[in-house]
Structure formats: C-alpha cells, structure tokens
Design an enzyme around this catalytic site. Structure first.
Site, PDB file in Angstrom:
ATOM      1  CG  HIS A 199      60.000  -9.072  -3.925  1.00 40.73           C
ATOM      2  ND1 HIS A 199      61.263  -9.300  -4.423  1.00 40.73           N
ATOM      3  CD2 HIS A 199      59.969  -7.791  -3.864  1.00 40.73           C
ATOM      4  CE1 HIS A 199      61.898  -7.930  -4.790  1.00 40.73           C
ATOM      5  NE2 HIS A 199      61.035  -7.115  -4.528  1.00 40.73           N
ATOM      6  CG  ASP A 212      62.908 -12.133  -5.620  1.00 43.90           C
ATOM      7  OD1 ASP A 212      61.574 -12.297  -5.749  1.00 43.90           O
ATOM      8  OD2 ASP A 212      63.152 -11.090  -5.040  1.00 43.90           O
ATOM      9  CB  SER A 252      61.430  -4.779  -6.486  1.00 42.85           C
ATOM     10  OG  SER A 252      62.055  -4.722  -5.228  1.00 42.85           O
TER      11      SER A 252
END
Length: 258
Positions: A65, A110, A204
C-alpha cells in the site's frame, strides 16, 4: 475503523531538506543515527510518505500500500533538515507485488519489493539487513523505527526517525482487537498491551526487526495509535522469504505463498 499507516496528501515534500517534514513512532525516542543503517525513506512530491528496508544493495522491501507514483528513495538519512554526507538517493527500476493488480488485504500480501535504479554503496549510515531464517518467537523483543507520527490522534512530526521496542504477541490478541481478522493470516501481531508505544501514520512499509533480522513490515493498526490492547499488524516476512529470494535471483515469475 482501522488505519493504514501511510501518510498521504498531508504534506508536500520538497527536494530541499530544509523544507521537508517528517513522521515517526509513538512512544519512542530518537534513533541512534548509526543504528538504522537499513532504514529507507520513500516519498513523492504529492505528499505520500512511507518507510522501507534495504535488504540487498539493489533491493528495498516495503508495503504494497506504499506504492506511489514518482517515488524517491533515500538511504542513510537521519535529520531531514541536516543531510548526512553519505546518504544516497535512488528511484525504483522495478516493483514486484504478490498480486498482479497490486491489491492486498488487511491481513495478507501487503508487501512490495523494489529494485533500485542502481546499487547503493555501504557506508557508516547505509547497510542491508538480513532476511529472517525463522519466524520470531512469541514475546520476542523487536525494534520499530521510522518517520511516523509521534503523537496520536493529533499528529506531530519531528525531523528525525524514532525507535522503540515492542513485543511479538499472540495473533489472538489482534483478533480480539480487530474482529475482521481471519483465524489465520500471514501477519504478525506486535505491540505493548498496556499501550503507549506503537507505529503510526507515516511508518507504513518500515521494518519490525527482531534479533538483527527483518521479521515484519508495518502494515496497519488502530485509528488512534498506541491504544491499550490494540497492537499493530505487520506483514510476516518469513512467509515470503522464498519469493523475495527468487525475485532477487532473477526469477521475476516467482509466485507468493497462497
């Protein structure tokens, strides 16, 4: 509600370091500038910001992402306003995902593998980290780091990466906190049960490091970071080691585990 821990469209990052803003770990402290040699900063001019990890002179590992247009990758960076002499800037030559559509779920796949446009040189502030030989043990003490928010929900952003220690927890702890999780997934549950320490917005794609190996990739967590009994979710790198090594070896058709 869950929070994907990438910061987007909040700040416009300029090429001038003096104009760049940053984001970091809640409840931690400034990292020792000599002890995050594998940490990468991913960003673009539209304001998307993530972390990454150097695992090979030509390869950086991050979260799916965190994929972004016009990505720039910095290694050897510490203070955004005071660049290190040995820091290096790169761009993606290739990006690899487990799914052709670059999709992922909150509990699976992910992960993004980035081939750099040219190799980086090891230096006092740059060096790759090892992939895991085995999954981390329950209750292992692991390190988180990154340019993510240091307060939540009212985010504040210092100029240096923050580091903190958290523990590998039972997956059932995260299932209790986030009811949408399936019975099994290729993620790690990690945090501090009493709260106060966590990854957050802007972290992230960054690393969860246990015993000198990258065991996790920052993926997602609670909307308010560092809440009690609401740990973070991290992509379980040991489940993808064969895929990563195959891609690096040149087998670009390698498939991820189901």
């Amino acid at each position: 509600m869950v929070l994907i821990r990438v910061l987007a469209n909040l700040l416009v990052l300029q090429l001038s370091y003096a104009q760049m803003s940053s984001e970091l770990v809640v409840g931690g402290g400034e990292c020792n500038r000599n002890r995050h040699r594998s940490l990468a900063l991913l960003y673009n001019s539209s304001g998307t910001l993530c972390g990454g990890t150097l695992i090979h002179e030509e390869w950086v590992l991050s979260a799916a992402h965190c994929d972004m247009e016009n990505m720039k990758i910095y290694l050897g960076l510490h203070n955004l306003s005071l660049p290190n002499k040995d820091q290096q800037k790169r761009e993606p030559r290739e990006t690899h995902f487990c799914l052709p559509s670059r999709n992922y779920t909150l509990w699976d796949k992910d992960i993004m593998l980035i081939k750099l446009n040219r190799p980086v040189n090891n230096s006092p502030h740059i060096a790759p980290i090892s992939l895991p030989s085995n999954p981390p043990r329950l209750r292992s003490v692991c390190h988180i780091m990154g340019w993510g928010a240091i307060t939540s929900p009212n985010e504040t952003y210092p100029d240096v990466p923050h580091c903190a220690n958290i523990n590998i927890l039972r997956y059932s702890v995260c299932r209790a906190a986030f009811g949408r999780l399936p019975a099994q997934s290729r993620t790690l549950c990690a945090g501090i049960l009493r709260g106060g320490i966590d990854t957050c917005l802007g972290d992230s794609g960054g690393p969860l490091i246990c015993n000198g190996q990258i065991q996790g990739i920052v993926s997602w967590g609670a909307e308010v970071c560092a809440k009690p009994h609401a740990p973070g979710l991290y992509t379980k790198v040991s489940d993808y080691t064969d895929w990563i090594q195959s891609i690096i070896a040149g087998n670009t058709t390698a498939t991820c585990p189901p």
